[in-house]
Enzyme design. Structure first.
Site, PDB file in Angstrom:
ATOM      1  N   ARG A  88       0.457  -1.222   0.449  1.00  0.00           N
ATOM      2  CA  ARG A  88       0.296  -0.150   0.113  1.00  0.00           C
ATOM      3  C   ARG A  88       0.961   1.777   0.169  1.00  0.00           C
ATOM      4  NH1 ARG A  88      -2.375   1.517   6.352  1.00  0.00           N
ATOM      5  NH2 ARG A  88      -0.425   0.696   7.261  1.00  0.00           N
ATOM      6  N   HIS A 153      -8.994  -3.207   1.894  1.00  0.00           N
ATOM      7  CA  HIS A 153      -9.035  -2.817   3.262  1.00  0.00           C
ATOM      8  C   HIS A 153     -10.115  -1.852   3.258  1.00  0.00           C
ATOM      9  CE1 HIS A 153      -8.661  -1.124   7.091  1.00  0.00           C
ATOM     10  NE2 HIS A 153      -7.711  -1.083   7.295  1.00  0.00           N
ATOM     11  N   ASP A 198     -13.573  -3.161  15.589  1.00  0.00           N
ATOM     12  CA  ASP A 198     -11.873  -3.830  15.090  1.00  0.00           C
ATOM     13  C   ASP A 198     -12.726  -5.374  15.805  1.00  0.00           C
ATOM     14  OD1 ASP A 198      -9.598  -4.078  13.745  1.00  0.00           O
ATOM     15  OD2 ASP A 198      -8.522  -2.735  15.262  1.00  0.00           O
ATOM     16  N   GLU A 257     -14.254  -5.459   5.220  1.00  0.00           N
ATOM     17  CA  GLU A 257     -12.807  -5.735   4.593  1.00  0.00           C
ATOM     18  C   GLU A 257     -12.375  -7.187   4.171  1.00  0.00           C
ATOM     19  OE1 GLU A 257      -9.581  -4.165   6.940  1.00  0.00           O
ATOM     20  OE2 GLU A 257     -10.728  -2.895   7.489  1.00  0.00           O
TER      21      GLU A 257
HETATM   22  O1  TA6 Z   1      -7.981  -3.539   9.617  1.00  0.00           O
HETATM   23  C1  TA6 Z   1      -8.433  -2.586  10.754  1.00  0.00           C
HETATM   24  C2  TA6 Z   1      -7.245  -2.458  11.318  1.00  0.00           C
HETATM   25  O2  TA6 Z   1      -6.026  -3.175  11.545  1.00  0.00           O
HETATM   26  C3  TA6 Z   1      -6.990  -1.875  12.221  1.00  0.00           C
HETATM   27  O3  TA6 Z   1      -6.529  -2.069  13.647  1.00  0.00           O
HETATM   28  C4  TA6 Z   1      -6.810  -0.462  12.386  1.00  0.00           C
HETATM   29  O4  TA6 Z   1      -5.614  -0.085  12.444  1.00  0.00           O
HETATM   30  C5  TA6 Z   1      -6.603  -0.309  10.706  1.00  0.00           C
HETATM   31  O5  TA6 Z   1      -6.973  -1.518  10.100  1.00  0.00           O
HETATM   32  C6  TA6 Z   1      -6.190   0.904  10.438  1.00  0.00           C
HETATM   33  O6  TA6 Z   1      -4.575   0.791   9.956  1.00  0.00           O
HETATM   34  P1  TA6 Z   1      -3.450   1.812   9.815  1.00  0.00           P
HETATM   35  O7  TA6 Z   1      -2.299   1.469   9.844  1.00  0.00           O
HETATM   36  O8  TA6 Z   1      -4.185   1.823   8.101  1.00  0.00           O
HETATM   37  O9  TA6 Z   1      -3.790   3.183  10.325  1.00  0.00           O
END
Ligand code: TA6
Length: 282
Positions: A88, A153, A198, A257
């Site tokens: 990403r 995501h 979450d 997601e």
């Molecule tokens: O997909 C959920 C998650 O893993 C959460 O725990 C939260 O941290 C989110 O992704 C966003 O992560 P990021 O690294 O983009 O802030």
């Protein structure tokens, strides 16, 4: 170029990041940045933007764009690698732009092998019709097997997350990261967001829906090849602590997601895995 498509590349407003814009005869459009092969916009045929993108999103090398559809590989969330892996935050190459579909690819290089010593080729295809189809294909181009976790995501746009409900998760086991990874069972007929959420729903259905996502309109996500679902909303305090998000924007987004976490993919040399999701509006 397809009959109804108009290939184009442009800058994401103010970011300097070049992006591909797809157009479909239904009126739908999508925008994908080469940084992360990241879908940052999907406007459905009715003209409604269905993905959340933070006005404070950052697009530079090494940055993770807040919103849209981040591509997560080869590690979901935290672990030995950078959070959510490294695809990403890297620049992908555009392989094809047919106006209403585009394909990007990226391979291992010295930097990725320093983090994760494997040879791979990743391809992300985005196809626009009445619905949005996103496919991630991973090929093991090395001579030893590797395993990985992955996700698309999705940051879905919602008018007010407190009015929305996630349908399709009832009865599933989930890992609640807000409760330090406690395993729970989804008892409700639908999931309503009332605080920081979450969760990893293990071995879920092929499709989930966010009802009342945008007014009375629902957003439906179908997935193939993933298996798990993640639902995330940072809620007030966490949202306010994220530098790349407006404090109250947790009300306008809900991550639902398509993910492959509980049963990591194992790829032998030369083998390929693919995961596809289709996002639609009803
Ligand atoms: O997909 C959920 C998650 O893993 C959460 O725990 C939260 O941290 C989110 O992704 C966003 O992560 P990021 O690294 O983009 O802030």
């Amino acid at each position: 170029m397809r009959e109804n498509g108009r290939p184009s590349t442009s800058s994401v407003s103010g970011s300097g990041e070049d992006a591909v814009t797809l157009v479909h005869s239904s009126g739908a459009t999508a925008r994908i940045t080469r940084h992360g092969a990241h879908v940052v916009s999907w406007v459905d045929p009715s003209g409604q933007e269905r993905l959340y993108l933070s006005p404070r999103a950052r697009y530079g090398p090494g940055e993770a764009i807040r919103g849209g559809i981040p591509v997560i590989f080869p590690q979901f969330a935290t672990g030995p690698l950078p959070k959510h892996g490294f695809l990403r935050t890297r620049r992908w190459s555009l392989v094809a732009n047919l106006g209403d579909s585009a394909t990007f690819h990226i391979t291992d290089d010295d930097e990725t092998r320093a983090l994760w010593p494997h040879r791979f080729r990743a391809e992300l295809s985005v196809e626009l019709a009445e619905m949005l189809t996103v496919s991630l294909v991973i090929r093991n181009s090395g001579d030893s097997k590797f395993s990985f976790t992955a996700a698309l995501h999705n940051y879905l746009a919602v008018t007010d997350v407190q009015q929305a409900a996630v349908e399709g998760l009832s009865g599933l086991v989930y890992i609640d990261k807000v409760l330090d990874g406690t395993r729970c069972v989804e008892e409700g007929a639908e999931l309503r967001i009332r605080g920081e959420t979450d969760r990893i729903y293990v071995s879920g259905p092929r499709q989930v829906a966010v009802s009342s996502a945008l007014g009375s309109s629902s957003t439906v996500v179908g997935a193939d090849g993933f298996g798990d679902w993640v639902v995330w909303n940072p809620w007030r305090e966490l949202s306010a602590s994220l530098a790349d998000m407006e404090p109250d924007d947790y009300l306008e987004m809900l991550c639902v997601e398509a993910a492959r976490i509980s049963d990591p993919v194992v790829l032998t040399p030369g083998a390929t895995w693919s995961g596809t999701e289709v996002i639609g509006a009803t």
